[in-house]
Design a protein around this motif. Structure first.
Motif, mmCIF file in Angstrom:
data_model
loop_
_atom_site.group_PDB
_atom_site.id
_atom_site.type_symbol
_atom_site.label_atom_id
_atom_site.label_comp_id
_atom_site.label_asym_id
_atom_site.label_seq_id
_atom_site.Cartn_x
_atom_site.Cartn_y
_atom_site.Cartn_z
ATOM 1 N N THR A 43 24.142 25.337 -8.933
ATOM 2 C CA THR A 43 24.361 26.532 -8.918
ATOM 3 C C THR A 43 24.064 27.051 -10.635
ATOM 4 N N ARG A 45 25.092 29.807 -13.207
ATOM 5 C CA ARG A 45 25.910 30.897 -13.537
ATOM 6 C C ARG A 45 25.341 31.690 -14.568
ATOM 7 N N SER A 68 18.485 39.553 -11.835
ATOM 8 C CA SER A 68 18.824 38.885 -10.534
ATOM 9 C C SER A 68 17.859 39.533 -9.506
ATOM 10 N N GLN A 207 23.135 36.769 -1.004
ATOM 11 C CA GLN A 207 24.210 36.305 -0.125
ATOM 12 C C GLN A 207 25.673 37.121 -0.284
ATOM 13 N N ASN A 208 25.951 37.443 -1.316
ATOM 14 C CA ASN A 208 27.191 38.557 -1.691
ATOM 15 C C ASN A 208 27.039 39.584 -2.706
ATOM 16 N N TYR A 209 27.495 40.611 -2.531
ATOM 17 C CA TYR A 209 27.226 41.651 -3.688
ATOM 18 C C TYR A 209 28.672 42.454 -3.787
ATOM 19 N N SER A 214 29.945 41.158 -9.193
ATOM 20 C CA SER A 214 29.071 39.961 -9.163
ATOM 21 C C SER A 214 27.870 40.155 -7.916
ATOM 22 N N THR A 216 25.649 37.168 -5.784
ATOM 23 C CA THR A 216 25.236 35.768 -5.584
ATOM 24 C C THR A 216 24.059 35.718 -4.733
ATOM 25 N N THR A 240 21.735 27.908 -5.740
ATOM 26 C CA THR A 240 22.573 29.359 -5.928
ATOM 27 C C THR A 240 22.229 29.970 -7.140
ATOM 28 N N ASP A 242 24.479 32.423 -9.443
ATOM 29 C CA ASP A 242 25.841 33.370 -9.386
ATOM 30 C C ASP A 242 25.603 34.368 -10.737
ATOM 31 N N ARG A 244 27.280 37.467 -12.676
ATOM 32 C CA ARG A 244 28.558 37.900 -13.128
ATOM 33 C C ARG A 244 28.688 38.989 -14.174
ATOM 34 N N VAL A 261 29.794 29.516 -17.959
ATOM 35 C CA VAL A 261 28.578 29.945 -17.438
ATOM 36 C C VAL A 261 27.540 29.260 -17.961
#
Length: 535
Positions: A43, A45, A68, A207-209, A214, A216, A240, A242, A244, A261
């Motif tokens: 991942t 970061r 991103s 995947q996730n907001y 954040s 992902t 992944t 990530d 932030r 990070v």
């Protein structure tokens, strides 16, 4: 550029000739990595300073957000950051009509979106047909498709994009994130729904907001249609990504040094020595496009006076600002276009610091000094409200220094912080006097899309000698002739005081020594398909 503006510039967000990748200030190519054989997995970061509040690549302009979202969409073409030449990506080939009013593309077969649906000619047509309908957040792609007449589909892999008038800048636009291709299901959504979730065909998927916190991204399994500029074919190395949101520059730098990070954006001047001393990498690349500066709403009192705009420019000591606020790689602005932009022309004489001339310009226009040094005219105080989005650590200290410098000329600059997500609406409504920002693009047509009276004209610019120049360069296929026209346009913009350039944006990233393969595209946005981490 939102470091920057849009069609109007998106203040302070944005915010694309010779282009080079700089590492720790020196020119370097991103090809061979001395770290050895790339390793799959892991991942990355990444700490950024802000979130534009939208995950639709066609509706964002902030560098922090583009970092991103560039990873989730593919473009028809890619642009070589060294030469500016366009290379195949989704399109394997393309042809331009002699008059530059239509372009025929052949798509790579077998490409799919992450929902399994095909990325074919019909999907591209749906994207381009939808772009003109996007609201205030869609100024970038709408500018690239200016004069769009429609797309004709000849087969699943061939289509022709037509325009009402010659549009030589369109091809470069197809290499940007703003014209990244989205699924039919995404295109059918409302603007706001697209800001919450989109489906692309890129090497990573959302995947996730969590808004303002954040984002992902997960590796797209089976991805096998990357740009020909990518260093390796097939899937991305990392599992992944990530991202932030960490607003404070010092906290981002501290997190990188502590190993919390792996990479950070918006490096502050004070962060350079500690990061390099700790063994971290500094990756830097100047951004092409419109330099950081001040744009005016010319329908508003005070800033509609050209003497005020010209005096403000004359009162700014750009060298002092760069030395006090910015990283060592940063250059002062020498025109409205950054020096890495094709057709940039050195207009240093029109952006020079001259306090005495600033004062005499205001004297001649009837602005007389008051008891506190601030000038007034017909009982109207010389106050210039200047809005900015605090999505880059350099924005606020830069404007505070401009405020001090302008005061010496008798100009009261009132610095006003705006929310980054609100800036497109503020521009569209005209509820501003002046905005700080930049706009990144590796094509000089950024001038037309920002300052033509035939477009959105968020700055309420009147008809002037500028307009025929902007129209002419957009229709001129000869590179040398186009550069001459663009040079004239830059000169007129500055002579009229339509824009006050201050400093060229340089994207500087702090990257841990264990991270490899992070590259910049031609617009100085990052590409992470080839990025990997060593053990």
């Amino acid at each position: 550029m939102i470091p920057g503006f849009r069609r109007a510039l998106l203040p302070a967000l944005f915010t694309t000739a010779a282009l080079a990748l700089a590492a720790c200030g020196s020119s370097a190519a991103p090809a061979a990595d001395p770290a050895g054989t790339p390793q799959a997995g892991g991942t990355l970061r990444f700490a950024v300073s802000s979130d534009q509040g939208c995950v639709d690549p066609q509706q964002v302009g902030s560098n922090d957000t583009i970092y991103s979202l560039r990873q989730i969409v593919d473009s028809l073409t890619d642009q070589d950051p060294k030469t500016g030449e366009l290379k195949p990506w989704l399109a394997t080939s393309w042809q331009s009509a002699p008059e530059a009013k239509s372009y025929t593309f052949t798509l790579r077969p077998g490409v799919t979106f992450s929902d399994g649906t095909p990325l074919d000619a019909n999907a591209v047509k749906a994207n381009f047909d939808r772009v003109p309908q996007i609201g205030a957040r869609g100024t970038l792609p709408k500018g690239y498709l200016a004069g769009y007449a429609g797309t004709t589909v000849q087969s699943p892999t061939q289509f022709t994009v037509s325009f009402q008038q010659p549009n030589v800048q369109f091809l470069q636009g197809t290499s940007t994130h703003s014209l990244g291709i989205l699924s039919l299901a995404t295109v059918a959504k409302s603007d706001d729904d697209r800001c919450a979730s989109v489906i692309g065909s890129g090497p990573f998927t959302i995947q996730n907001y969590v808004k303002n916190a954040s984002l992902t991204l997960a590796k797209r399994k089976g991805y096998d249609w990357g740009s020909t500029l990518f260093a390796h074919p097939g899937e991305a190395y990392l599992d992944t990504l990530d991202f932030r949101v960490v607003p404070e520059s010092g906290v981002r730098a501290g997190s990188l040094q502590a190993g919390e990070v792996d990479a950070i954006g918006n490096i502050g001047q004070q962060d350079e020595a500690p990061l390099t001393g700790a063994g971290d990498q500094l990756l830097a690349r100047p951004n092409p496009g419109i330099a950081f500066g001040i744009a005016f709403n010319q329908s508003k009192p005070i800033v509609s006076d050209p003497a005020v705009r010209q005096a403000l420019s004359l009162s700014i000591n750009r060298q002092e600002i760069v030395k006090a606020v910015y990283t060592s790689q940063t250059k002062v602005a020498t025109s409205i276009l950054a020096s890495t932009t094709p057709a940039w022309a050195d207009q240093s004489s029109l952006v020079a610091f001259d306090l005495a001339k600033a004062k005499s310009t205001l004297d001649a226009a009837g602005w007389a000094p008051g008891p506190d040094g601030i000038r007034a005219k017909d009982v109207q105080r010389l106050t210039v409200p200047l809005g900015f989005a605090n999505n880059a650590g350099s924005n606020k200290p830069t404007l505070e220094l401009i405020q001090q410098q302008a005061k010496a000329a008798g100009i009261d600059v009132q610095v006003q912080e705006l929310q980054i997500a609100q800036t497109p609406q503020i521009q569209a409504s005209g509820d501003f006097s002046a905005l700080w920002g930049n706009l990144t693009r590796a094509d000089p047509d950024i001038l037309r899309s920002s300052y033509s009276v035939a477009g959105s004209n968020y700055y309420r610019i009147p008809q002037s000698p500028l307009e025929p120049l902007l129209v002419a360069q957009a229709a001129e296929p000869d590179t040398a002739k186009r550069a001459q026209i663009v040079a004239q346009a830059q000169q007129v913009l500055l002579q009229q005081g339509f824009y006050v350039p201050v400093v060229e944006l340089t994207t500087v990233l702090g990257v841990a020594p264990s991270v490899h393969g992070v590259t910049f595209d031609a617009s100085s946005r990052i590409q992470l398909h080839d990025a990997w981490k060593s053990s």
